[in-house]
Design an enzyme around this catalytic site. Sequence first.
Site, PDB file in Angstrom:
ATOM      1  N   CYS A   6      39.214  39.141  37.640  1.00 31.41           N
ATOM      2  CA  CYS A   6      38.575  37.992  38.291  1.00 31.41           C
ATOM      3  C   CYS A   6      39.139  36.669  37.779  1.00 31.41           C
ATOM      4  CB  CYS A   6      37.070  38.021  38.077  1.00 31.41           C
ATOM      5  SG  CYS A   6      36.605  37.789  36.365  1.00 31.41           S
ATOM      6  N   GLU A  15      38.134  39.370  28.040  1.00 32.35           N
ATOM      7  CA  GLU A  15      38.761  38.046  27.894  1.00 32.35           C
ATOM      8  C   GLU A  15      39.335  37.863  26.502  1.00 32.35           C
ATOM      9  OE1 GLU A  15      36.583  34.880  30.465  1.00 32.35           O
ATOM     10  OE2 GLU A  15      35.078  35.860  29.232  1.00 32.35           O
ATOM     11  N   HIS A  35      42.005  11.452  54.151  1.00 34.41           N
ATOM     12  CA  HIS A  35      40.851  12.270  54.506  1.00 34.41           C
ATOM     13  C   HIS A  35      40.886  12.697  55.962  1.00 34.41           C
ATOM     14  CE1 HIS A  35      38.436  11.074  50.755  1.00 34.41           C
ATOM     15  NE2 HIS A  35      39.021  12.230  50.622  1.00 34.41           N
ATOM     16  N   ASP A  51      41.254  33.435  30.198  1.00 30.67           N
ATOM     17  CA  ASP A  51      40.990  33.418  28.762  1.00 30.67           C
ATOM     18  C   ASP A  51      41.798  34.488  28.034  1.00 30.67           C
ATOM     19  OD1 ASP A  51      39.278  31.270  28.058  1.00 30.67           O
ATOM     20  OD2 ASP A  51      37.731  32.185  29.290  1.00 30.67           O
TER      21      ASP A  51
HETATM   22  C1  PEP Z   1      38.798  33.894  32.949  1.00 35.44           C
HETATM   23  O1  PEP Z   1      38.766  33.502  31.776  1.00 35.44           O
HETATM   24  O2  PEP Z   1      39.796  34.404  33.469  1.00 35.44           O
HETATM   25  C2  PEP Z   1      37.604  33.741  33.798  1.00 35.44           C
HETATM   26  C3  PEP Z   1      37.550  34.270  34.987  1.00 35.44           C
HETATM   27  O3  PEP Z   1      36.594  32.977  33.293  1.00 35.44           O
HETATM   28  P1  PEP Z   1      36.625  31.359  33.340  1.00 35.44           P
HETATM   29  O4  PEP Z   1      37.882  30.961  34.035  1.00 35.44           O
HETATM   30  O5  PEP Z   1      35.405  30.950  34.066  1.00 35.44           O
HETATM   31  O6  PEP Z   1      36.608  31.029  31.888  1.00 35.44           O
HETATM   32 MG    MG Z   2      36.822  32.962  30.921  1.00 32.93          MG
END
Ligand code: PEP
Ligand code: MG
Length: 841
Positions: A775, A704, A467, A728
């Site tokens: 994202c 997704e 740490h 996903d």
């Molecule tokens: C994804 O599936 O890429 C996403 C951004 O959602 P999570 O990772 O929160 O499922």
């Molecule tokens: Mg997702």
Amino acid sequence: MPGVRTVEQSGAAPANPASGQSVVLLAPFDGWAAPLSEVPDPVFAERMMGDGVAIDPLGSVLTAPCDGEIILLHAALHAVTLRAGNGAEILMHIGLDTVALGGRGFTAHVAQGQKVKAGDKLISFDLDQLAQSARSLVTPILVTNGDGFVVEGRKENVRIGRGQELMTVRHVSSAPLAAAGTGREIRRELVVPLAHGIHARPAARLAGLAKNFTAEVAILSGEMRANARSPVALMKLGLTKGARVTILATGPDAEQAAAALADLIESGMGEETAAPAAPTIQAPLRDGALAGVRAAPGIALGVAVRLMPPEICVEEQGQGVAHEARCLSAALAVVKTNLEAAAGKNATLAAILDAHLGILDDPELAAEAEARIGQGKSAGHAWRSAIQNQVAVLKALKDPRLAERAADLIDLERQVLSALGGAEAVAMALPPNAILLAQDILPSQLAGIDASRLAGLAMAEGGPTSHAAILAASMNIPALVACGPALLDIPDGAMIVLDADHGRLIVDPPQLVREDIERAIANRREARRAAQANAQALCHTKDGVRIEICANLGSVEDAVTAVAAGAEGCGLLRTEFLFLDRQSAPSETEQADVYRAIAEALAGRPLIVRTLDIGGDKPAAYLPFPPEENPALGLRGVRVSLWRPDLLATQLRAILRGIPATQCRIMVPMIASLDELRQVRRILDDARAELGIADPVPLGVMIETPAAAITADILAAEADFFSIGTNDLTQYSLAMDRGNARLAAQFDALHPAVLRLIAATAKGADQHGRRTGVCGGLGSDVAAAPILIGLGVRSLSGTASQIAELKSVIANLTLEQCRRLADKALAATSARQVRELNPGD
Ligand code: PEP
Ligand code: MG
């Protein structure tokens, strides 16, 4: 659930055994009975796995010590656990380290799930073979679910014959088993993904989460078992990355508890993915410089200041049990207050001190200290012994990274002993440009130092993941560890060059070296300043195409960090993370307050809020789900929101109340069809009407599912924007569980199949003039950025730490270069081939 299998064992536990019910255990073979404390393995000797007796065997057949059911037969056949009629789970472990024999020399006579009678044969073993290959033949026989049981009348230090009474196990507390009275026992199996395993901070977070449930929760690893509410017990499991564990929850909310803990472990808890090499003490270099291991990058030139904290002596004998117990609890309270006050300094420190607070609250540590006070010892002696016991266990673990966590315990030992002695924390006075030299710097010592005077840190011992090292990196202070004892011979006031990047420390450097280092330090400062300045600029490609670089957020603190790192907004607020530990659904006002705080931290920058993405694989304790065969393909994302439109309406109103319409965008996870988007829009329109919000609020779709990507042109007619969740999307297009450690090497979102779905998404969006962002994990992958831009993506959102690099890479590429690269990627045959492509080709 990624990498997790849930097994509900209805009725596996005995129905409500009455408190006081005893079972006599008979010796399973002839041998010499000994106390567990004599077993040459701390796991057994310190009763980490439970209480019982050990037998050095003279026979070669292990028989059942009582009637019961075989609940676990180890794959290596060296250990078996039997559940007795009163619910006690009795482990018999033949020899030590015998798992390594892989079953050689053992023959099982029973199978898991089989009912047996006392005296039935369980396992035969070849005594001669074991005597030659095992570390010891001694066989611990103990109760692993000891919370509700006491062991009485044990035979120790006597010769015992098979079938003679060995000990009695009495059920004393109805708590754990009454909780199991529902007959439900939930087991979840998973693989630890954390780069540094379950060390102090994750252990403290898990323990904190476990305390929110009534269920008894244990984490099992091999034959070890830890109470999930005890950070120290969790650390002692020594779980490293890739370890397979089972979460075992018993009680009314067992399912939610197991799911919440599994989810937290699986989330990775924000730990880095690459573990640095473990240190070994470095030999001095040939040129007289001292060698060390880099713990925090950078170079420093300054004066040596040795940190030699005085030994704290404690009286062994106490002045009465009540008095000592009062002293200990007062000292613990003082240290807690100090830690809470110090946590405000920075986010990294707050996380570390949070772990320390968790350790101070550890029920096992407290019980051990109390037991010693009960034996007449002083509070200081009791606390020191309790801590030192745990330190010894951690240091004995094979993983040096976990052994490094001993420093956290030693830190708390010192702080509590100081508080017991009435010492006030005094900040150390440092000269300007001080380079601190110490045996091993404790986090609290570093936290109490005036960082503006500290140029560098070097430790004779310590490790790069301690740490103190993490804190030094967060304070931008170059640090070396494992420099060896010669470090402490350097006199106070000596001029030192500390070059952490090259792992060296030079005492009294010649003038020329000094000048070189001063120049290098100035250049670095300038480069960092320039990078920081560019990180705040808007991102464009070399030929002026605007690319938005945002951050994914899960808390207000994340928003502050992201803005400082140059985020142009938030591309994904994972709202489910805000209320993960809750037992009841958050109210509209509570939610609105958090959304408002995040919007304010972003200071007007766009904020994309994702509606709750909970479901089978991301459970929320406050929203119990009916069990599902295949949660990843079950009720999750938007399907949950449409199943419980009341929760969605509350959330949408909270979002609209908390975030100004000009800053607010809303997006919906796991969309598979236009109809789902239409239903959400209707609820959003109602919420706007109720709140009298006339301004439109953009409503986007997360791409997704392959279904959404392929029908992007249809969705784009009504969605205001797209954001691709590559995690996903990859999982569902490659049919690979995103959390399955065995598939991790093949699980790459740069697979051409995923890229083709991304291309289809961007094309569909274009037809209606909609913007496409990414994202998922690919959004912060610097190697992927040019390909994504070439495919038509115009917004990336991911980890804040990648923002500066993403911006600088993109600023050096033209759109044409990106498109050429994307074409090649679409034609590639594998993700590996895509990763070998180069924008310059
Ligand atoms: C994804 O599936 O890429 C996403 C951004 O959602 P999570 O990772 O929160 O499922
Ligand atoms: Mg997702």
